[in-house]
Scaffold this motif. Structure first.
Motif, PDB file in Angstrom:
ATOM      1  N   LEU A 233       0.799  -1.208   0.000  1.00 10.77           N
ATOM      2  CA  LEU A 233       0.000   0.000   0.000  1.00 10.77           C
ATOM      3  C   LEU A 233       0.836   1.264   0.000  1.00 10.77           C
ATOM      4  CD1 LEU A 233      -2.894  -0.705   2.501  1.00 10.77           C
ATOM      5  CD2 LEU A 233      -3.045  -0.453   0.056  1.00 10.77           C
ATOM      6  N   CYS A 234       1.993   1.250   0.669  1.00 12.14           N
ATOM      7  CA  CYS A 234       2.801   2.464   0.717  1.00 12.14           C
ATOM      8  C   CYS A 234       4.285   2.101   0.819  1.00 12.14           C
ATOM      9  CB  CYS A 234       2.382   3.352   1.882  1.00 12.14           C
ATOM     10  SG  CYS A 234       2.431   2.539   3.481  1.00 12.14           S
ATOM     11  N   LEU A 235       5.114   3.085   0.514  1.00 15.15           N
ATOM     12  CA  LEU A 235       6.555   2.859   0.449  1.00 15.15           C
ATOM     13  C   LEU A 235       7.275   4.164   0.724  1.00 15.15           C
ATOM     14  CD1 LEU A 235       8.950   1.231  -1.621  1.00 15.15           C
ATOM     15  CD2 LEU A 235       8.128   3.153  -2.912  1.00 15.15           C
ATOM     16  N   CYS A 236       8.433   4.088   1.376  1.00 14.07           N
ATOM     17  CA  CYS A 236       9.283   5.267   1.525  1.00 14.07           C
ATOM     18  C   CYS A 236      10.743   4.822   1.548  1.00 14.07           C
ATOM     19  CB  CYS A 236       8.924   6.080   2.755  1.00 14.07           C
ATOM     20  SG  CYS A 236       9.341   5.340   4.328  1.00 14.07           S
TER      21      CYS A 236
ATOM     22  N   THR B 289       8.122  -0.525   3.608  1.00 11.92           N
ATOM     23  CA  THR B 289       6.820  -0.681   2.976  1.00 11.92           C
ATOM     24  C   THR B 289       5.764  -0.989   4.029  1.00 11.92           C
ATOM     25  OG1 THR B 289       7.196  -3.046   2.567  1.00 11.92           O
ATOM     26  CG2 THR B 289       7.770  -1.521   0.789  1.00 11.92           C
TER      27      THR B 289
ATOM     28  N   ASN C 124      -1.438   2.702   5.676  1.00  8.00           N
ATOM     29  CA  ASN C 124      -1.665   3.625   4.564  1.00  8.00           C
ATOM     30  C   ASN C 124      -0.493   4.552   4.298  1.00  8.00           C
ATOM     31  OD1 ASN C 124      -4.294   2.651   4.228  1.00  8.00           O
ATOM     32  ND2 ASN C 124      -5.026   3.985   5.841  1.00  8.00           N
ATOM     33  N   SER C 125       0.347   4.773   5.313  1.00  9.27           N
ATOM     34  CA  SER C 125       1.469   5.690   5.113  1.00  9.27           C
ATOM     35  C   SER C 125       2.623   5.342   6.042  1.00  9.27           C
ATOM     36  CB  SER C 125       1.023   7.140   5.355  1.00  9.27           C
ATOM     37  OG  SER C 125       0.558   7.294   6.680  1.00  9.27           O
TER      38      SER C 125
ATOM     39  N   SER D  80       6.750   7.015   6.800  1.00  9.13           N
ATOM     40  CA  SER D  80       7.702   8.066   6.448  1.00  9.13           C
ATOM     41  C   SER D  80       8.867   8.053   7.427  1.00  9.13           C
ATOM     42  CB  SER D  80       7.012   9.436   6.493  1.00  9.13           C
ATOM     43  OG  SER D  80       7.905  10.449   6.110  1.00  9.13           O
TER      44      SER D  80
ATOM     45  N   SER E 210       4.096   5.721  11.131  1.00 11.68           N
ATOM     46  CA  SER E 210       3.176   4.949  10.301  1.00 11.68           C
ATOM     47  C   SER E 210       1.745   5.354  10.636  1.00 11.68           C
ATOM     48  CB  SER E 210       3.368   3.448  10.521  1.00 11.68           C
ATOM     49  OG  SER E 210       3.055   3.082  11.853  1.00 11.68           O
TER      50      SER E 210
ATOM     51  N   SER F 103      -2.468   4.202   9.776  1.00 17.01           N
ATOM     52  CA  SER F 103      -3.235   3.023   9.360  1.00 17.01           C
ATOM     53  C   SER F 103      -4.723   3.318   9.282  1.00 17.01           C
ATOM     54  CB  SER F 103      -3.000   1.893  10.368  1.00 17.01           C
ATOM     55  OG  SER F 103      -3.856   0.806  10.126  1.00 17.01           O
TER      56      SER F 103
END
Length: 115
Positions: free
Chosen positions: A1-4, A15, A55-56, A58, A68, A70
């Motif tokens: 769903l997300c990556l940084c 992830t 969901n995020s 960083s 994170s 959620s």
């Protein structure tokens, strides 16, 4: 769903997944360094284990802290020392840092609160 991506030359990717886990990857080798049950209720019970999508994610510019978010409506802060390894030399997973004391309602602020 997300990556940084981590800042600088750390070669780390983080992830977030639909099962509530966060994975830390070595971007040069593709190896998973560690997985944490970031937004999972009952992570030790396979029968009642439920994860909410992450969901995020960083990284902080220092690469030791990660935040994170959620679908479970929580935001969590994670901290990892760069040289922390277990007895077999594997990197230890990040530890969750409380953002507020539940009893007192005070936010984090002191460095000694970090693990």
């Amino acid at each position: 769903l997300c990556l940084c991506f981590s800042h600088g030359a750390g070669y780390n990717i983080c992830t977030g997944a639909e099962d509530g886990t966060i994975k830390f990857w070595n971007s040069l080798t593709g190896e998973i360094k560690c997985t944490i049950d970031a937004h999972v209720s009952n992570p030790t019970s396979r029968a009642s284990r439920q994860g909410r999508p992450v969901n995020s994610v960083s990284y902080h510019p220092d690469n030791f802290r990660l935040v994170s978010g959620s679908s479970d409506t929580t935001v969590k802060l994670w901290y990892r020392k760069s040289d922390a390894v277990d007895k077999k030399g594997r990197p230890l997973p990040p530890r969750r840092v409380p953002l507020a004391d539940e009893d007192e309602g005070e936010g984090m602020g002191e460095e000694e609160r970090m693990y």
